[in-house]
Motif scaffolding. Sequence first.
Motif, PDB file in Angstrom:
ATOM      1  N   TYR A   1      37.467   4.044  63.856  1.00  0.00           N
ATOM      2  CA  TYR A   1      36.972   2.937  64.675  1.00  0.00           C
ATOM      3  C   TYR A   1      37.910   1.751  64.541  1.00  0.00           C
ATOM      4  O   TYR A   1      38.526   1.538  63.505  1.00  0.00           O
ATOM      5  CB  TYR A   1      35.564   2.522  64.226  1.00  0.00           C
ATOM      6  CG  TYR A   1      34.567   3.641  64.302  1.00  0.00           C
ATOM      7  CD1 TYR A   1      34.094   4.072  65.533  1.00  0.00           C
ATOM      8  CD2 TYR A   1      34.117   4.285  63.153  1.00  0.00           C
ATOM      9  CE1 TYR A   1      33.187   5.113  65.614  1.00  0.00           C
ATOM     10  CE2 TYR A   1      33.203   5.324  63.220  1.00  0.00           C
ATOM     11  CZ  TYR A   1      32.747   5.736  64.447  1.00  0.00           C
ATOM     12  OH  TYR A   1      31.852   6.769  64.531  1.00  0.00           O
TER      13      TYR A   1
ATOM     14  N   GLN B   1      38.361  -3.132  77.565  1.00  0.00           N
ATOM     15  CA  GLN B   1      39.072  -2.454  76.482  1.00  0.00           C
ATOM     16  C   GLN B   1      39.522  -1.061  76.913  1.00  0.00           C
ATOM     17  O   GLN B   1      38.891  -0.431  77.762  1.00  0.00           O
ATOM     18  CB  GLN B   1      38.162  -2.316  75.251  1.00  0.00           C
ATOM     19  CG  GLN B   1      37.595  -3.621  74.755  1.00  0.00           C
ATOM     20  CD  GLN B   1      38.673  -4.587  74.308  1.00  0.00           C
ATOM     21  OE1 GLN B   1      39.564  -4.216  73.549  1.00  0.00           O
ATOM     22  NE2 GLN B   1      38.589  -5.827  74.786  1.00  0.00           N
ATOM     23  N   GLU B   2      40.628  -0.592  76.314  1.00  0.00           N
ATOM     24  CA  GLU B   2      41.087   0.768  76.590  1.00  0.00           C
ATOM     25  C   GLU B   2      40.229   1.797  75.866  1.00  0.00           C
ATOM     26  O   GLU B   2      40.023   2.896  76.369  1.00  0.00           O
ATOM     27  CB  GLU B   2      42.543   0.921  76.163  1.00  0.00           C
ATOM     28  CG  GLU B   2      43.491   0.121  77.038  1.00  0.00           C
ATOM     29  CD  GLU B   2      44.938   0.330  76.655  1.00  0.00           C
ATOM     30  OE1 GLU B   2      45.229   1.252  75.871  1.00  0.00           O
ATOM     31  OE2 GLU B   2      45.769  -0.449  77.132  1.00  0.00           O
ATOM     32  N   LEU B   3      39.709   1.442  74.677  1.00  0.00           N
ATOM     33  CA  LEU B   3      38.870   2.358  73.912  1.00  0.00           C
ATOM     34  C   LEU B   3      37.416   2.162  74.309  1.00  0.00           C
ATOM     35  O   LEU B   3      37.011   1.080  74.738  1.00  0.00           O
ATOM     36  CB  LEU B   3      39.043   2.090  72.410  1.00  0.00           C
ATOM     37  CG  LEU B   3      40.463   2.226  71.864  1.00  0.00           C
ATOM     38  CD1 LEU B   3      40.506   1.839  70.387  1.00  0.00           C
ATOM     39  CD2 LEU B   3      40.982   3.631  72.068  1.00  0.00           C
ATOM     40  N   SER B   4      36.614   3.202  74.135  1.00  0.00           N
ATOM     41  CA  SER B   4      35.205   3.103  74.510  1.00  0.00           C
ATOM     42  C   SER B   4      34.395   2.405  73.405  1.00  0.00           C
ATOM     43  O   SER B   4      34.730   2.485  72.221  1.00  0.00           O
ATOM     44  CB  SER B   4      34.623   4.486  74.801  1.00  0.00           C
ATOM     45  OG  SER B   4      34.679   5.294  73.655  1.00  0.00           O
ATOM     46  N   LEU B   5      33.333   1.752  73.816  1.00  0.00           N
ATOM     47  CA  LEU B   5      32.476   1.010  72.887  1.00  0.00           C
ATOM     48  C   LEU B   5      31.596   1.981  72.108  1.00  0.00           C
ATOM     49  O   LEU B   5      30.912   2.826  72.690  1.00  0.00           O
ATOM     50  CB  LEU B   5      31.604   0.020  73.658  1.00  0.00           C
ATOM     51  CG  LEU B   5      30.663  -0.842  72.833  1.00  0.00           C
ATOM     52  CD1 LEU B   5      31.444  -1.767  71.909  1.00  0.00           C
ATOM     53  CD2 LEU B   5      29.767  -1.661  73.763  1.00  0.00           C
TER      54      LEU B   5
ATOM     55  N   ALA C   1      33.752  -5.137  76.533  1.00  0.00           N
ATOM     56  CA  ALA C   1      34.018  -3.708  76.325  1.00  0.00           C
ATOM     57  C   ALA C   1      34.598  -3.068  77.581  1.00  0.00           C
ATOM     58  O   ALA C   1      35.428  -2.163  77.494  1.00  0.00           O
ATOM     59  CB  ALA C   1      32.747  -2.990  75.897  1.00  0.00           C
ATOM     60  N   GLY C   2      34.187  -3.567  78.731  1.00  0.00           N
ATOM     61  CA  GLY C   2      34.720  -3.043  79.986  1.00  0.00           C
ATOM     62  C   GLY C   2      36.200  -3.323  80.164  1.00  0.00           C
ATOM     63  O   GLY C   2      36.864  -2.697  80.999  1.00  0.00           O
TER      64      GLY C   2
ATOM     65  N   ASN D   1      29.244  -6.122  76.271  1.00  0.00           N
ATOM     66  CA  ASN D   1      29.484  -5.073  77.275  1.00  0.00           C
ATOM     67  C   ASN D   1      30.508  -5.516  78.312  1.00  0.00           C
ATOM     68  O   ASN D   1      31.279  -4.690  78.812  1.00  0.00           O
ATOM     69  CB  ASN D   1      28.177  -4.640  77.920  1.00  0.00           C
ATOM     70  CG  ASN D   1      27.460  -3.630  77.057  1.00  0.00           C
ATOM     71  OD1 ASN D   1      27.932  -2.503  76.908  1.00  0.00           O
ATOM     72  ND2 ASN D   1      26.371  -4.028  76.443  1.00  0.00           N
TER      73      ASN D   1
ATOM     74  N   LEU E   1      34.996  -0.083  68.380  1.00  0.00           N
ATOM     75  CA  LEU E   1      35.546   0.788  69.420  1.00  0.00           C
ATOM     76  C   LEU E   1      35.913   2.148  68.844  1.00  0.00           C
ATOM     77  O   LEU E   1      36.460   2.240  67.735  1.00  0.00           O
ATOM     78  CB  LEU E   1      36.779   0.119  70.035  1.00  0.00           C
ATOM     79  CG  LEU E   1      36.521  -1.278  70.617  1.00  0.00           C
ATOM     80  CD1 LEU E   1      37.836  -1.940  70.978  1.00  0.00           C
ATOM     81  CD2 LEU E   1      35.591  -1.221  71.808  1.00  0.00           C
ATOM     82  N   ASP E   2      35.616   3.172  69.597  1.00  0.00           N
ATOM     83  CA  ASP E   2      35.889   4.559  69.178  1.00  0.00           C
ATOM     84  C   ASP E   2      37.370   4.874  69.388  1.00  0.00           C
ATOM     85  O   ASP E   2      37.858   4.820  70.520  1.00  0.00           O
ATOM     86  CB  ASP E   2      35.020   5.502  70.005  1.00  0.00           C
ATOM     87  CG  ASP E   2      35.159   6.947  69.583  1.00  0.00           C
ATOM     88  OD1 ASP E   2      35.990   7.260  68.708  1.00  0.00           O
ATOM     89  OD2 ASP E   2      34.414   7.776  70.138  1.00  0.00           O
TER      90      ASP E   2
END
Length: 75
Positions: free
Chosen positions: A28, A56-60, A53-54, A50, A15-16
Amino acid sequence: MATLRKYASTLQLVLDDGMDEETGQPVYKLKSFNNVKTDATADQMYATANAFAGLQELSLFEIQCKDSSKIRNNE
């Protein structure tokens, strides 16, 4: 003849988390999911990653898979 047998898989979301203010390097964070079926396909892991990832607060940034295998001599 030796054979390789996969016995464990871990799905990891990279995660970014932005940039380090001092170094300017990207930061990361990893989220790991153990006990993934060893026969899961790349398509199944991609779809699952994916979906997680949806939530998560951080982007994938990236999806990784870590496999552990044993090599044995069958002679």
